[in-house]
Design a protein around this motif. Structure first.
Motif, short mmCIF file in Angstrom:
data_model
loop_
_atom_site.label_atom_id
_atom_site.label_comp_id
_atom_site.label_asym_id
_atom_site.label_seq_id
_atom_site.Cartn_x
_atom_site.Cartn_y
_atom_site.Cartn_z
N UNK A 9 -3.75 4.00 -1.56
CA UNK A 9 -3.00 2.98 -0.83
C UNK A 9 -3.45 2.84 0.61
N UNK A 10 -3.62 3.97 1.31
CA UNK A 10 -3.92 3.84 2.74
C UNK A 10 -5.21 3.10 3.06
N UNK A 47 0.81 -1.23 0.00
CA UNK A 47 0.00 0.00 0.00
C UNK A 47 0.84 1.27 0.00
N UNK A 48 2.02 1.24 0.62
CA UNK A 48 2.79 2.49 0.68
C UNK A 48 3.41 2.84 -0.67
N UNK A 49 3.27 1.96 -1.67
CA UNK A 49 3.73 2.30 -3.01
C UNK A 49 2.58 2.45 -4.00
N UNK A 50 1.34 2.35 -3.51
CA UNK A 50 0.19 2.40 -4.40
C UNK A 50 0.09 3.77 -5.06
#
Lengths: 343, 343, 343, 343
Positions: free
Chosen positions: C310-311, C303-306
């Motif tokens: 992402x969050x 998610x931290x690269x979405x």
């Protein structure tokens, strides 16, 4: 009262509905449409409101045709009421200009602020002695000492004082000191409190709850009126909204809406409605232009030292400037501001 | 606490902010960014909440980093609380199944309804003796006679009874008869009442206000806890919304939200949340599936004759069917329903 | 249609109202009550909706007795519709389990995520190629390249793919690649877009607008149905609220409400409704327990690269665990999950 | 941008956060408090907004310190913008007085209404040719014929004309006839449409969505500005609320709020905000008093025959009276109303 029956309502259900209406001593009027059957009930709607008509099998919808309040309605009193608070008139063309700090704090500060706002034209002075705080750890007000201080200020400047009462057990005490009792937004539907202020001889400032409809507000006024106290001034102070930019959403349309339904005066409180000093003057002017019977503004001479709600207070100089603009606008609108009695 | 300063904050203003923080006996941490200067304040946030930091010139925004409640938080009590109401457990895997009519009405009806809901599996019986009604002309409850009747029903069926208290002057009286005191949605922020129930030894069912955030709800629980009463069960019963299709909007996400912030149990009340019998079973199941610690349902054996809220009550047969489904779901989720003590 | 006349309506006004109704070729039914006169209009309510009845002098209120949609109503189609999306059934006891990342991103990631969610039991794969972003500076999606990638994923795993279309000019293009077209919440009342997807042969996933009532949602479905496309699946994904704790307020009661009004399936999207991974599993379970015809979940393996949202995404492991719980609950409720065709 | 880390954030997580910030080429500023660790990020917030910072393990909250819009902000353009619509100025002390019927209807009626409102002082004429209707069965507008008629009216009376565009495919066509393009509330976040009107050379009237925050509204203006079209006038027309008494809730505080954040003019539309002719004059006056740069009013000479929105239109006589009051108020406030060019 109109009952709209369900699509699938059977003849037996329709019969049952009619018999129930008759059992209440009322007449009915049946109308069979293409898709739905409708029953008009003729008679005292007051009585009907008490009946769980919607729970009768076959009933889809109950449509009242009258407002649920009586004493507060224009039907009961077609002319605008003029409320007198120790000589200051509010309603029917008279503006109540309420100003003062959120909480009653130290003595010198109270006198300093009162001197300034009275000089600017305020004709009612406010300050909280019993504070309804959302945190049990926050400053709860000075209590009776605060009331005494407020009374002193009122006497000194000849200005009637308004303060909040939060507990039915305190109504009598507060009424000994204050010229007007405020019921706050969080207590708008505290019916025990409404009943007690209704028995008091003091005028009441009733603030609209944060998620109360205008009808809800008028019903709460009705509680007070029904106890014999006819001196109620309503106050629009913002409702809940999805936009966090302001503390609440200032519902200025509530002013003409109330005027079309009720004889009671309604003032606006842009301090609580917006929670932002930069928006208060514009919203105060908007309220007056919409026909409000007064404006309630929090004023503090050092907001960063205020015991409560400092961030939403105007400085005395800012209030002075706004008061001058409000006076011009009042002139244009043909409204008057009751002067204080000569001391 | 973090202070975000205004774009145009001057060096003098920044200095003034830092001196104010020092004067409170706290440390600060200055960070000058490309567009904004930020001041982190290190120390007791509780103390800071009381200060009108946002009113300090140059301050644009105040960002708290801790929740405003303490006793209600998971920090204070990391395990779920299990509240006991005269032997019936709620919380930590134990479900409170509350059922009964809106108002306490005539004696035979009370016994008939109680017999049915207890047989279906309810382990707490409800009924209102003091009713907060939006109209002053509506049925206000049977008062102490209602309390006595409720007590009799509780004793007869061995089921603890829950009833609403609406006035701080009545807490002691109600606590004599009831096993659990309910604070209703309209009184959630009646701080005088919260303080009194906080001094009582009875467990409290605290209903969420119609426009209260979950943080507001937990702050009101904090009021009660801070008076020494640790036995609080929260209740989600719908919030205000723009869609008139339901009486309120059932906020099922409040259940896991509370569980992530607080140790207190939270139950759901789909009767008040929706106001529609046709939606109650689905919402009751949804609440349980979301992890609720119980379900509150209004049940009446002849809704069209109910003294209040008839249109939102389930019939005993409907409750029986729903209770069976809730039991299956509880089994799947690994929850238990406290049985009643043998009479 | 019922017209409630104003208290002060004159006989001339009443006459004028009746003549207007007759001029429309309809019958009326006059009922004079104690306080108000009521006119029931008998005939095609569809036609009447178009008339500005409320603007006729003397009319206080217009009360429709029928819902404003036809094709979407249970009257038109009393049994629940079962929508087939390239072999996967949704509605009438069949659950659509939609999972995938917010945006279509790089190829390897798409295949990795799809493999995981299909293994967990998802039977529809989602990913956005055209993203409606609130900032003009944010990632707007890969466009047609994204569609191609999505198609490849669908073909590889034998899973139908769902993607959003945001522009009426792109409906034909998107329909070439996707098995199901999504109309997002912000476009729910983009009537040009609804008309175009209504002309398409692809099933449509219609998400509820953030401030749309359930009636508004069904009217937008009606737009699509009225163009000849009967394959509409509704989606509850949260509405606006005053509580900032969650991104939106998950209106789980919309599920049984829709089922009582319409034959169309409705699924829930707890990812967008809450915006918080910690609340998604509880709300997914709540949705199913309330009777939802499926669940839409955003899943991302980092998610931290979405590229977007992402969050609010679950990790594949979290989805796997939730999917297992949802299958158990589906079993208890007697629902089935369409398996994918063997590749 | 400020990151508030979770209570339980480990040193490894803190390290990972710092490395992620460095990998973006930005500086950080770590502050360890008593209860929480805070990371200030120094650098281009624009770039950071795109990153899913909240999904980084250990991050509890992301607090932006800058508004998400640039071109629309006062930072970009500190003086109020004055938008010219074919010679009529709006903003910076110039009031846009927009009036006309909801829909363009028959020719004679258009000329009659235009003659009246222009005589009363309107300096912009409105009328819808493409109507976004909530029902697919309702009147959808006259289309290009309506545009031609509107143009004729504009030419005849020398008044610039405003009309809504609902479809990106129609922007060019509508721009051929209209002096100003309106984007309606339901399309406020139709980004395909915003992009097209952003490429047009016509000024744009952008109406606030029914559940859009002021920030959302300014972000949508940013879409248009970012395409090169700087001529955007905002319009407050009411937001969703829980009180059914009015169609929407008129958010008059949005006027000073926008003025404190943006250089773009903002007008008010009390017709759509309230949906009630009896409330329109008070709300129009309130809007002006709050500092609005203009007022949009629907006027129809026979509301009961209007093709759309008849019940919310003022009669020409009512508009005339209101216009006179608005002129007096404009005088008091020091605002001017652009006169029409001599024909």
């Amino acid at each position: 009262m109109i009952l709209i029956l369900k699509h699938q309502a059977t003849d037996d259900q329709i019969d049952h509905v009619l018999r129930r209406v008759e059992a209440m001593g009322l007449k009915h009027h049946l109308s069979r449409g293409t898709h739905r059957t409708i029953v008009g009930i003729i008679g005292d709607e007051e009585q009907l409101r008490e009946e769980p008509l919607k729970a009768i099998p076959g009933v889809a919808q109950v449509v009242p045709v009258l407002p649920p309040y009586k004493l507060a309605s224009l039907d009961a009193h077609p002319e605008p009421s003029v409320i007198e608070i120790s000589g200051v008139k509010v309603g029917g063309g008279h503006l109540g200009m309420i100003a003062g700090p959120c909480s009653v704090e130290d003595r010198d500060r109270m006198f300093r602020i009162a001197e300034r706002v009275v000089a600017s034209g305020a004709n009612l002075f406010r300050g909280g002695a019993f504070k309804p705080r959302t945190s049990p750890y926050a400053f709860q007000g000075l209590g009776e000492d605060g009331l005494k201080l407020l009374r002193e200020v009122g006497d000194k400047f000849g200005v009637p004082v308004v303060t909040e009462v939060t507990d039915p057990r305190l109504v009598e005490l507060v009424a000994q000191y204050a010229d007007m009792l405020q019921v706050g937004a969080r207590n708008m539907q505290n019916f025990a409190l409404l009943t007690e202020v209704g028995k008091s001889h003091r005028p009441v400032l009733l603030k609209r709850g944060m998620s109360a409809t205008v009808t809800d507000l008028l019903m709460c006024a009705e509680y007070i009126l029904s106890q014999g106290n006819a001196n109620v001034v309503l106050c629009e102070r913002g409702v809940k909204s999805f936009d966090p930019a302001t503390r609440n959403l200032f519902d200025v349309a509530a002013v003409p809406l109330v005027h079309g339904l009720s004889h009671l005066p309604i003032i606006v409180d842009p301090s609580h409605a917006t929670g932002r000093p930069d928006l208060i003057p514009a919203c105060a002017m908007a309220g007056l232009a919409a026909g409000a019977d007064g404006v309630h503004i929090e004023v503090h001479d050092c907001p960063e030292e205020a015991k409560s709600d400092g961030p939403q207070a105007l400085l005395p100089d800012q209030y002075d400037e706004l008061a001058a603009q409000m006076k011009s606008l009042a002139g244009l609108l043909g409204k008057t501001i009751s002067p204080l009695a000569a001391k």
